[in-house]
Every structure is written in C-alpha cells, then in structure tokens.
Design a protein around this motif. Structure first.
Motif, PDB file in Angstrom:
ATOM      1  N   SER A  20       0.801  -1.231   0.000  1.00  0.00           N
ATOM      2  CA  SER A  20       0.000   0.000   0.000  1.00  0.00           C
ATOM      3  C   SER A  20       0.830   1.275   0.000  1.00  0.00           C
ATOM      4  CB  SER A  20      -0.942   0.010   1.213  1.00  0.00           C
ATOM      5  OG  SER A  20      -0.200   0.041   2.429  1.00  0.00           O
ATOM      6  N   VAL A  21       2.061   1.217   0.500  1.00  0.00           N
ATOM      7  CA  VAL A  21       2.932   2.398   0.562  1.00  0.00           C
ATOM      8  C   VAL A  21       4.006   2.242  -0.507  1.00  0.00           C
ATOM      9  CG1 VAL A  21       4.451   3.804   1.980  1.00  0.00           C
ATOM     10  CG2 VAL A  21       2.511   2.612   3.036  1.00  0.00           C
ATOM     11  N   SER A  22       3.917   3.032  -1.537  1.00  0.00           N
ATOM     12  CA  SER A  22       4.836   2.886  -2.667  1.00  0.00           C
ATOM     13  C   SER A  22       5.732   4.108  -2.810  1.00  0.00           C
ATOM     14  CB  SER A  22       4.059   2.657  -3.963  1.00  0.00           C
ATOM     15  OG  SER A  22       3.235   3.776  -4.251  1.00  0.00           O
ATOM     16  N   HIS A  23       6.909   3.857  -3.376  1.00  0.00           N
ATOM     17  CA  HIS A  23       7.861   4.927  -3.665  1.00  0.00           C
ATOM     18  C   HIS A  23       8.750   4.419  -4.792  1.00  0.00           C
ATOM     19  CE1 HIS A  23      11.134   7.800  -3.350  1.00  0.00           C
ATOM     20  NE2 HIS A  23      10.448   8.498  -2.482  1.00  0.00           N
ATOM     21  N   PRO A  24       8.928   5.196  -5.853  1.00  0.00           N
ATOM     22  CA  PRO A  24       9.659   4.684  -7.021  1.00  0.00           C
ATOM     23  C   PRO A  24      11.103   4.288  -6.741  1.00  0.00           C
ATOM     24  CG  PRO A  24       9.262   7.059  -7.200  1.00  0.00           C
ATOM     25  CD  PRO A  24       8.422   6.569  -6.074  1.00  0.00           C
ATOM     26  N   LEU A  25      11.729   4.866  -5.732  1.00  0.00           N
ATOM     27  CA  LEU A  25      13.119   4.525  -5.439  1.00  0.00           C
ATOM     28  C   LEU A  25      13.250   3.260  -4.602  1.00  0.00           C
ATOM     29  CD1 LEU A  25      14.743   8.011  -4.693  1.00  0.00           C
ATOM     30  CD2 LEU A  25      14.516   6.801  -6.870  1.00  0.00           C
ATOM     31  N   TYR A  26      12.123   2.674  -4.199  1.00  0.00           N
ATOM     32  CA  TYR A  26      12.167   1.515  -3.321  1.00  0.00           C
ATOM     33  C   TYR A  26      11.516   0.277  -3.936  1.00  0.00           C
ATOM     34  CZ  TYR A  26      13.938   4.532   0.342  1.00  0.00           C
ATOM     35  OH  TYR A  26      14.730   5.375   1.071  1.00  0.00           O
ATOM     36  N   ASP A  27      11.187   0.340  -5.232  1.00  0.00           N
ATOM     37  CA  ASP A  27      10.540  -0.799  -5.882  1.00  0.00           C
ATOM     38  C   ASP A  27      11.433  -2.040  -5.912  1.00  0.00           C
ATOM     39  OD1 ASP A  27       8.288   0.699  -6.314  1.00  0.00           O
ATOM     40  OD2 ASP A  27       8.777   1.211  -8.394  1.00  0.00           O
ATOM     41  N   ALA A  28      12.737  -1.854  -5.908  1.00  0.00           N
ATOM     42  CA  ALA A  28      13.648  -2.991  -6.038  1.00  0.00           C
ATOM     43  C   ALA A  28      13.819  -3.777  -4.741  1.00  0.00           C
ATOM     44  CB  ALA A  28      15.017  -2.510  -6.521  1.00  0.00           C
ATOM     45  N   PHE A  29      13.390  -3.214  -3.611  1.00  0.00           N
ATOM     46  CA  PHE A  29      13.595  -3.892  -2.330  1.00  0.00           C
ATOM     47  C   PHE A  29      12.472  -4.907  -2.086  1.00  0.00           C
ATOM     48  CE2 PHE A  29      15.785   0.191  -1.671  1.00  0.00           C
ATOM     49  CZ  PHE A  29      17.026  -0.271  -1.264  1.00  0.00           C
ATOM     50  N   PRO A  30      12.819  -6.135  -1.673  1.00  0.00           N
ATOM     51  CA  PRO A  30      11.772  -7.122  -1.392  1.00  0.00           C
ATOM     52  C   PRO A  30      10.880  -6.721  -0.225  1.00  0.00           C
ATOM     53  CG  PRO A  30      13.914  -7.930  -0.684  1.00  0.00           C
ATOM     54  CD  PRO A  30      14.162  -6.689  -1.466  1.00  0.00           C
ATOM     55  N   ILE A  31      11.444  -6.015   0.736  1.00  0.00           N
ATOM     56  CA  ILE A  31      10.678  -5.482   1.868  1.00  0.00           C
ATOM     57  C   ILE A  31      11.085  -4.025   2.010  1.00  0.00           C
ATOM     58  CG2 ILE A  31      10.080  -5.728   4.306  1.00  0.00           C
ATOM     59  CD1 ILE A  31      11.128  -8.589   4.177  1.00  0.00           C
ATOM     60  N   PRO A  32      10.325  -3.100   1.450  1.00  0.00           N
ATOM     61  CA  PRO A  32      10.778  -1.705   1.446  1.00  0.00           C
ATOM     62  C   PRO A  32      10.719  -1.035   2.808  1.00  0.00           C
ATOM     63  CG  PRO A  32       8.602  -1.896   0.457  1.00  0.00           C
ATOM     64  CD  PRO A  32       9.088  -3.292   0.685  1.00  0.00           C
ATOM     65  N   TRP A  33       9.776  -1.433   3.677  1.00  0.00           N
ATOM     66  CA  TRP A  33       9.614  -0.769   4.973  1.00  0.00           C
ATOM     67  C   TRP A  33       9.693  -1.833   6.068  1.00  0.00           C
ATOM     68  CZ3 TRP A  33      10.194   2.958   1.967  1.00  0.00           C
ATOM     69  CH2 TRP A  33       9.425   3.147   0.829  1.00  0.00           C
ATOM     70  N   PRO A  34      10.887  -2.369   6.303  1.00  0.00           N
ATOM     71  CA  PRO A  34      11.007  -3.575   7.128  1.00  0.00           C
ATOM     72  C   PRO A  34      10.736  -3.366   8.611  1.00  0.00           C
ATOM     73  CG  PRO A  34      13.173  -2.763   6.485  1.00  0.00           C
ATOM     74  CD  PRO A  34      12.170  -1.948   5.731  1.00  0.00           C
ATOM     75  N   VAL A  35      10.233  -4.430   9.212  1.00  0.00           N
ATOM     76  CA  VAL A  35      10.084  -4.545  10.659  1.00  0.00           C
ATOM     77  C   VAL A  35      11.196  -5.451  11.164  1.00  0.00           C
ATOM     78  CG1 VAL A  35       8.639  -5.448  12.513  1.00  0.00           C
ATOM     79  CG2 VAL A  35       7.587  -4.207  10.621  1.00  0.00           C
ATOM     80  N   CYS A  36      11.800  -5.082  12.256  1.00  0.00           N
ATOM     81  CA  CYS A  36      12.800  -5.940  12.898  1.00  0.00           C
ATOM     82  C   CYS A  36      12.523  -5.974  14.395  1.00  0.00           C
ATOM     83  CB  CYS A  36      14.211  -5.423  12.635  1.00  0.00           C
ATOM     84  SG  CYS A  36      15.513  -6.428  13.401  1.00  0.00           S
ATOM     85  N   ILE A  37      12.286  -7.154  14.907  1.00  0.00           N
ATOM     86  CA  ILE A  37      12.178  -7.329  16.359  1.00  0.00           C
ATOM     87  C   ILE A  37      13.528  -7.864  16.817  1.00  0.00           C
ATOM     88  CG2 ILE A  37      10.923  -8.457  18.226  1.00  0.00           C
ATOM     89  CD1 ILE A  37       8.486  -8.561  16.391  1.00  0.00           C
ATOM     90  N   GLY A  38      14.348  -6.948  17.253  1.00  0.00           N
ATOM     91  CA  GLY A  38      15.764  -7.253  17.433  1.00  0.00           C
ATOM     92  C   GLY A  38      16.118  -7.931  18.731  1.00  0.00           C
ATOM     93  N   THR A  39      15.398  -7.644  19.800  1.00  0.00           N
ATOM     94  CA  THR A  39      15.675  -8.299  21.073  1.00  0.00           C
ATOM     95  C   THR A  39      14.366  -8.751  21.696  1.00  0.00           C
ATOM     96  OG1 THR A  39      15.513  -6.335  22.487  1.00  0.00           O
ATOM     97  CG2 THR A  39      17.652  -6.762  21.455  1.00  0.00           C
ATOM     98  N   VAL A  40      14.409  -9.927  22.310  1.00  0.00           N
ATOM     99  CA  VAL A  40      13.269 -10.470  23.057  1.00  0.00           C
ATOM    100  C   VAL A  40      13.815 -11.094  24.325  1.00  0.00           C
ATOM    101  CG1 VAL A  40      11.321 -12.075  23.074  1.00  0.00           C
ATOM    102  CG2 VAL A  40      11.997 -10.964  20.927  1.00  0.00           C
ATOM    103  N   ARG A  41      13.287 -10.666  25.452  1.00  0.00           N
ATOM    104  CA  ARG A  41      13.675 -11.233  26.748  1.00  0.00           C
ATOM    105  C   ARG A  41      12.400 -11.657  27.475  1.00  0.00           C
ATOM    106  NH1 ARG A  41      16.662  -6.781  25.791  1.00  0.00           N
ATOM    107  NH2 ARG A  41      15.152  -5.456  26.865  1.00  0.00           N
TER     108      ARG A  41
END
Length: 422
Positions: free
Chosen positions: A251-272
């Motif tokens: 739903s969120v598009s930008h012409p400079l980011y079409d090549a990325f498989p995940i343009p707006w990535p989520v990362c859950i970096g730590t879990v305790r």
C-alpha cells in the motif's frame, strides 16, 4: 590519484584512523588527531560539542537530556576557500568517526588492527565509514592542488570536510550542526560519505523504535496450567506486526524503493522473556524497529503499529485485562529525500560520469543517515560513498580499496563541478 609531497598517503592515513577505537562515545582522541591533520593540511578548523538540552527538543532524541551523551565528544571540521569564497557556494563533505561496538569472538583478526590484503582492508569502520571520510579529506587536498596548479580557473566558494560524532546514536554531531550552524557562513549543499556502493542516494528511510512489554503469570513448571504463558501472546502480536509489514509493502509505494523485497522492514531485534527455566514465562520485553517511508512521518507509522497492537489486545481477554505497554525508546530516524534536480545531485552525477561510474538514476536506502538533519535544515544532501551497507556493523568489516580511491576522485570532481556551477 596523486599523493601530496611531504605527506602520508591515503592508505597510511586510513590505517591510523582505523586504529582509534571510537566506540561507546570514545571519539575524542581520534577527533583531536583529525583536527591536527586538518591544521597540518592548512585547513581552517572548527569544533563544536552538542548541547544535550538542545537535542532533547529534537524528535530524533530522547526527551530526557540525561540520556544523551555529549560530554567530551567534539565534532571537527576543516574548511578550504577558493577564489572569492563569498561569491561562490559552500559544499560540505560529511562523515562520522564513531563506529559500532564489536563482538571480538566473531572476528578473525583484531577489529582495530587493520588487515590489508588483496586490495582490501578489514577493520571496524573500514566501510562504515572512516575510509569514506578519509577519502573526503584527501579529495579536498586534491582540489587544493589542482587549483594551485592552475587546472581550475574561476573557482569561487568553500569546501568543508567534517567529522561528526554519535551518528550511530541518532546523529549527535550532525544534529547539533544542523540546529545551530557552527560556521560563520551558510551551507548550500552536502554529500555524506555513507557506504552506498558508489551509488547516488537521494532518499533515506526513517525508523521508529518501540519497546513492547507484556505481562503474563508465572507458575511452577510442574503446574504450568496455573500460569499464563506470555509467549503465545507475543507470537500473535509478532504475527500481526509482520502482516502489517506485508500490507504496507503493497500500500505504501515509492519509485526509489521498488527494487527492495521489503521496502519498509520490521525488525524485532531483542526479546527477553521469563526468569527461570523451571517457571512459566510471566514477563516479556521486546525491542522493535519499524521502517518509515520517505513522505511518511514517524508519528504516522507509530500510530499504525499501535493500532494493530490494539486489535490483538481486543481479541484477548487476558491482554485486555493486562494491557501491554508499547513506548518509544532510544532514537528515532525521520525519513529524508531531495529532488534529483538539485545542483548537488547533478554535480555528483556529472562527477560519476567523469570517474567512470555507471551513472544510473538516484536510488533510495532502507537505512537512516545524518543527511536527514541537513535536509531538515534546508541543506540539500545526497549520500555517496565506497563500501557496502552489507559490511556495516558486520564481523570482519571489509572495503575494496579501489572503491575508496574512486570515491576520492569523485568527491574532488563533484566539489569542483558544484563550485563552478554556483
């Protein structure tokens, strides 16, 4: 590329620079050395230290100034003037001297004892981004020499090469310079020497950092049915966040980011979670990073993920009665973008053509950078530098030396083109 008489070559300069362990706010010794080099090169030198209270009012930084480390962390710059400096533009070549910490057991060599082999150098900061910053320094020297040799007539303006601190902590030095100009002149444009694989980057992604806390109920492992395991609740939240990531990719598009498989990535970096192997996990803390597209705001993306969390909570009696907390922490990165028609972009692309690049259209990056601070201050800023982001923060961080020399030549040509265009 020429080397200057009676001066160390770029390889020796980079080797010494890489030996400074500029982690965890410990940049002062390297910055003092760098300022000495600027003075030896005949640059006019400047130095500034960020004000924590001033930064606390900035959306990138924590509201509590006590959480922002600024003491003994100077940023330094060298300035070279050409012709009538006030008759021409000013270009900033920017880099950061701080590097991320290392897990030494994952390195095959001492991270702060550079290894030179087969046209590459391996060390912490080789790619991100001391080599690029050093290339900026020597590019300014090369421009000085070319002007002195009479190769460039009618060149007016200034070139600033600056080494800032705390980029990995939100851009402490750059934010301070953007908020309160440390120079007695205006800045017209900037190039930040991030590792872009020698590509022209005109858009950078933003990020919002959030800390999620869940509460279950601990119980003895022998009677775990008496507890409330927090992990299944977290897994439902985690799934919902990644579902939203997929939806936003569509739903969120930008012409400079079409090549990325995940343009707006989520990362859950730590879990305790939990406190004992023989107890039901009754607490959980997770730290999350959410991508923000150019054109969006950090607040908008934060609200979207908060709303998705609220949906999961509403479907659970337990979470409704024991609502999670979901708060910002650390630093936030606003997205930034400039138009491809900006003079600094055209000058860089012209220079790339001169130095043999494939001068493709500008691209976007899925990371944040100090460029956002300058763009917010009205200073058009582009990213360009040697090395790859895939090497940044990585064990055995390595850069190809030919790319460093190419960047050096390109910075020189870009600075000349920009000053002549003004």
């Amino acid at each position: 590329m020429r080397e200057h008489s009676n001066e160390v070559p770029l390889t020796e300069f980079v080797d010494r620079f890489l030996r400074f362990e500029t982690t965890d706010g410990d940049e002062a010794e390297a910055q003092s050395w760098l300022r000495d080099q600027f003075e030896a090169f005949g640059f006019d030198t400047y130095e500034w230290t960020a004000d924590a209270d001033r930064l606390a009012s900035h959306p990138s930084f924590p509201d509590d100034s006590a959480e922002i480390r600024v003491a003994d962390r100077p940023s330094v710059a060298g300035v070279v003037t050409f012709g009538d400096p006030d008759a021409g533009p000013t270009l900033v070549l920017n880099g950061h001297c701080d590097v991320v910490p290392v897990d030494r057991e994952n390195w095959s060599s001492d991270p702060f004892d550079p290894v030179w082999s087969d046209g590459e150098v391996t060390a912490r900061g080789a790619a991100d981004m001391k080599s690029g910053l050093a290339a900026c320094v020597f590019a300014v020297r090369d421009l000085q020499e070319r002007v002195g040799d009479g190769e460039l007539d009618g060149l007016d303006g200034r070139v600033v090469v600056e080494s800032v601190v705390g980029e990995e902590e939100g851009g402490i030095g750059a934010a301070a310079a953007a908020l309160d100009n440390p120079y007695p002149f205006d800045r017209d444009a900037a190039i930040v020497a991030e590792p872009t694989e020698l590509r022209c980057v005109t858009a950078t992604e933003g990020t919002v950092m959030k800390r999620l806390r869940l509460r279950g109920r601990a119980a003895h492992a022998a009677t775990r049915w008496n507890g409330e395991d927090v992990l299944p609740h977290f897994e439902r939240i985690r799934k919902a966040f990644f579902e939203l990531e997929s939806e936003r990719s569509e739903s969120v598009s930008h012409p400079l980011y079409d090549a990325f498989p995940i343009p707006w990535p989520v990362c859950i970096g730590t879990v305790r979670a939990g406190s004992w192997a023989s107890s039901v996990a009754g607490t959980l803390t997770a730290e999350c990073r959410f991508g923000v597209a150019p054109g969006e705001t950090v607040d908008e993306v934060e609200e979207a993920y908060e709303a998705r969390l609220a949906e999961v909570v509403a479907e659970s009696d337990w979470l409704s009665e024991q609502p999670p907390t979901f708060e910002r922490f650390s630093i936030q990165f606003e997205p930034a973008e400039i138009d491809a028609d900006e003079d600094v972009v055209r000058s860089l692309q012209t220079a790339m053509g001169v130095t043999g690049h494939d001068t493709t259209d500008p691209v976007g990056a899925t990371y944040g950078a100090d460029s956002r601070h300058y763009v917010a201050a009205g200073i058009p800023t582009v990213l360009y530098g040697p090395g790859s982001i895939e090497q940044a923060h990585f064990p055995d961080e390595t850069i190809n030396w030919d790319d460093v020399e190419t960047a050096r030549e390109t910075y020189t040509e870009a600075a000349a083109e920009f000053l002549l265009s003004g």
